[in-house]
Design an enzyme around this catalytic site. Structure first.
Site, PDB file in Angstrom:
ATOM      1  N   ASP A   1       6.002   4.044   4.889  1.00 32.31           N
ATOM      2  CA  ASP A   1       6.842   3.061   5.482  1.00 32.31           C
ATOM      3  C   ASP A   1       6.597   1.580   4.780  1.00 32.31           C
ATOM      4  O   ASP A   1       7.108   0.745   5.184  1.00 32.31           O
ATOM      5  CB  ASP A   1       6.644   3.085   6.807  1.00 32.31           C
TER       6      ASP A   1
ATOM      7  N   HIS B   1       1.157   3.807   1.997  1.00 31.45           N
ATOM      8  CA  HIS B   1       1.826   4.400   2.875  1.00 31.45           C
ATOM      9  C   HIS B   1       3.270   4.521   3.168  1.00 31.45           C
ATOM     10  O   HIS B   1       3.962   3.279   2.635  1.00 31.45           O
ATOM     11  CB  HIS B   1       1.368   4.084   4.677  1.00 31.45           C
TER      12      HIS B   1
ATOM     13  N   ASP C   1      -0.432  -3.675   6.250  1.00 38.15           N
ATOM     14  CA  ASP C   1      -0.889  -3.293   7.451  1.00 38.15           C
ATOM     15  C   ASP C   1      -2.412  -3.545   7.522  1.00 38.15           C
ATOM     16  O   ASP C   1      -3.170  -3.411   6.455  1.00 38.15           O
ATOM     17  CB  ASP C   1      -1.037  -1.777   7.577  1.00 38.15           C
TER      18      ASP C   1
ATOM     19  N   HIS D   1       0.747  -1.217  -0.051  1.00 32.74           N
ATOM     20  CA  HIS D   1      -0.050   0.080   0.047  1.00 32.74           C
ATOM     21  C   HIS D   1       0.976   1.224   0.039  1.00 32.74           C
ATOM     22  O   HIS D   1       1.896   1.265  -0.017  1.00 32.74           O
ATOM     23  CB  HIS D   1      -0.832   0.102   1.227  1.00 32.74           C
TER      24      HIS D   1
ATOM     25  N   HIS E   1      -7.353  -1.769   5.911  1.00 37.50           N
ATOM     26  CA  HIS E   1      -6.696  -0.645   6.357  1.00 37.50           C
ATOM     27  C   HIS E   1      -7.222   0.772   6.036  1.00 37.50           C
ATOM     28  O   HIS E   1      -8.090   0.647   5.498  1.00 37.50           O
ATOM     29  CB  HIS E   1      -4.937  -0.845   5.925  1.00 37.50           C
TER      30      HIS E   1
ATOM     31  N   HIS F   1       5.892  -5.187  12.067  1.00 36.25           N
ATOM     32  CA  HIS F   1       5.325  -3.740  12.208  1.00 36.25           C
ATOM     33  C   HIS F   1       5.228  -3.264  13.622  1.00 36.25           C
ATOM     34  O   HIS F   1       3.997  -2.900  13.772  1.00 36.25           O
ATOM     35  CB  HIS F   1       4.040  -4.163  11.187  1.00 36.25           C
TER      36      HIS F   1
END
Lengths: 305, 305
Positions: free
Chosen positions: A67, A65, A213, A63, A143, A271
């Site tokens: 990180d 994001h 996530d 995804h 998420h 994570h």
């Protein structure tokens, strides 16, 4: 058996720290190197772990994001600079290709290698790649923004014919194909030898699933049922179940519940929130629910078996 | 004298290595922190050097090759996550803001702090910021894509009035303003005291110039004339003068020639090609032309004096 290995390059969460890099990991199978997520600094994590980025064939991005992907443009730029010409396959959210293109355009860079991008589809369990040795599947997780999990499975492959049989009967190519497709063998003297006497029994295909996530999300269970190794995010301890829910993350206990319900072989937690220096309490909580659980620590490696 | 310091966070070139990070440096003056370029991993370099990213007010980006800005989106994202609300000023090539916006949009992130972006103008020497203590100027250099150098200069400021004078005559605010603006002082008994007897002589404003990436480019000389400290890229040894020219970079000798012609106080070499492990030959070559030359090594610090 062909080695099937997972190397953790980073298993931290959004805010990077000096002792825990953000998400990136490398799956290695029979010379094929699959990078899963690519946080800022992943190219340095590869160097630290003495892995050549040139050997990566496939990159899966869960995804958008930062990180999970801010290191991708730097990795691709470095591969360009050091002269890669072999194609690289990237699988990720549809907007990823625009983000790469705008940055390549600003740098006036035309990559020397083909970048083959395949956007992920948010609808159910999908095969995104079917190669000689491995198949990749994607599936949506839960998420704050569209996010995918991945399942990587080795091919079942054809059975091998026992060497003693080959030495004795010297079968021709047509006969070999027939045996590999499951037929019995009839010798010149009319003797019928049953297929299972002349082929090696195949072990079931090994598989690895990556789920980050995500909030606790039971639809996952069906997708990842029976995988040998499951990486599931465990951002928080269970005392922060409410915070996990609100931020669309999971607790270590929730990760273990998913592992248990999906009857996986082994669970890896990752994570981790940067608030945790000591991860053993997260591990202990998870092991109460699912004993065969381990921590994904930067630089650690796991066999998928 | 107010400390005016430069900290090198990275002075490598395009391909990052484990012992030399790509371009980023921090200029510190009276509580103001100015980040100049922000390669991938700069937020980790700040952590390694125990510098809080929260204290950065201004970020200057020279150009849109990744080894100068790929770390910016990660740094801004981390500042958002750790709760920054203070504005941050970013100066860079016009396309930079689109690159930041597309990534923030993909992450569905609305920064908690104002991001005040000022595009750089490719036309000549321009003041891009004039603050209480510092002025920033930008000017074009000669590279493959539009690239800017920066000059950061402290304000001349008002002179200070000597404490002995203040103790003896206890001047009112109006008198203080008059003296600071250069007037003489007339005592109650009619005695005229000359301004230069009651004020501290000001030292000339100190300045720092940053020139990377650039080919040898004489128009720079006029812009950076007499700066106290000059950082000039020195990607190659002089035996690669032709390669430097073709790639729009400089040799260490060319950097020294610019320093000499601009009559700067001190020269710092940086942006070293990853082919050089030992940088002393680059330094020695430059020092033959301009003796007061030093190497910008990761983690090193310099006073601007």
């Amino acid at each position: 058996m062909i080695p099937f290995k997972l190397k953790i390059l980073g298993a931290g969460s959004a805010i990077p720290s000096l002792h825990r890099a953000a998400s990136a990991q490398l799956l290695q199978y029979n010379g094929s190197n699959v990078l899963i997520d690519c946080a800022e600094g992943t190219q340095m994590q590869l160097k630290k772990n003495k892995i050549s980025a040139m050997r990566i064939d496939h990159i899966l991005i869960s995804h958008l994001h930062g990180d999970h992907y801010f290191g991708l443009i730097g990795l691709l730029s470095s591969l360009h600079l050091i002269g890669r010409t072999q194609p690289i396959h990237v699988y990720g959210p549809p907007a990823l290709i625009d983000i790469l293109h705008i940055q390549l355009k600003a740098a006036d860079t035309k990559l020397r290698f083909p970048l083959i991008f395949q956007p992920l589809d948010s609808d159910g369990f999908k095969c995104v790649y079917s190669g000689k040795y491995l198949d990749f599947f994607s599936f949506p997780v839960l998420h704050r923004i569209p996010t995918w999990g991945f399942l990587i499975r080795e091919k079942s492959g054809e059975p091998n014919i026992k060497s003693e049989f080959v030495a004795k009967y010297q079968p021709n190519p047509e006969t070999i194909r027939a045996i590999k497709s499951g037929e019995n063998f009839t010798a010149d003297d009319g003797e019928i030898i049953h297929n299972n006497q002349i082929t090696h029994t195949l072990s079931p295909p090994r598989s690895y699933a990556y789920c980050t996530d995500t909030a606790y999300f039971e639809p996952l269970i069906e997708y990842i049922k029976g995988v040998n190794l499951l990486y599931h995010e465990a951002t928080f301890m269970s005392k922060f179940t409410e915070e996990a829910k609100n931020t669309f993350h999971s607790t270590s206990v929730q990760a273990a519940e998913i592992a248990k319900k999906a009857n996986v072989g082994k669970l890896l937690l990752g994570h981790f929130s940067s608030r945790y220096n000591d991860l053993n309490p997260l591990l202990a909580e998870a092991q109460e629910v699912f004993p065969n659980t381990d921590l994904a620590l930067d630089g650690s490696a796991f066999e998928i078996e």
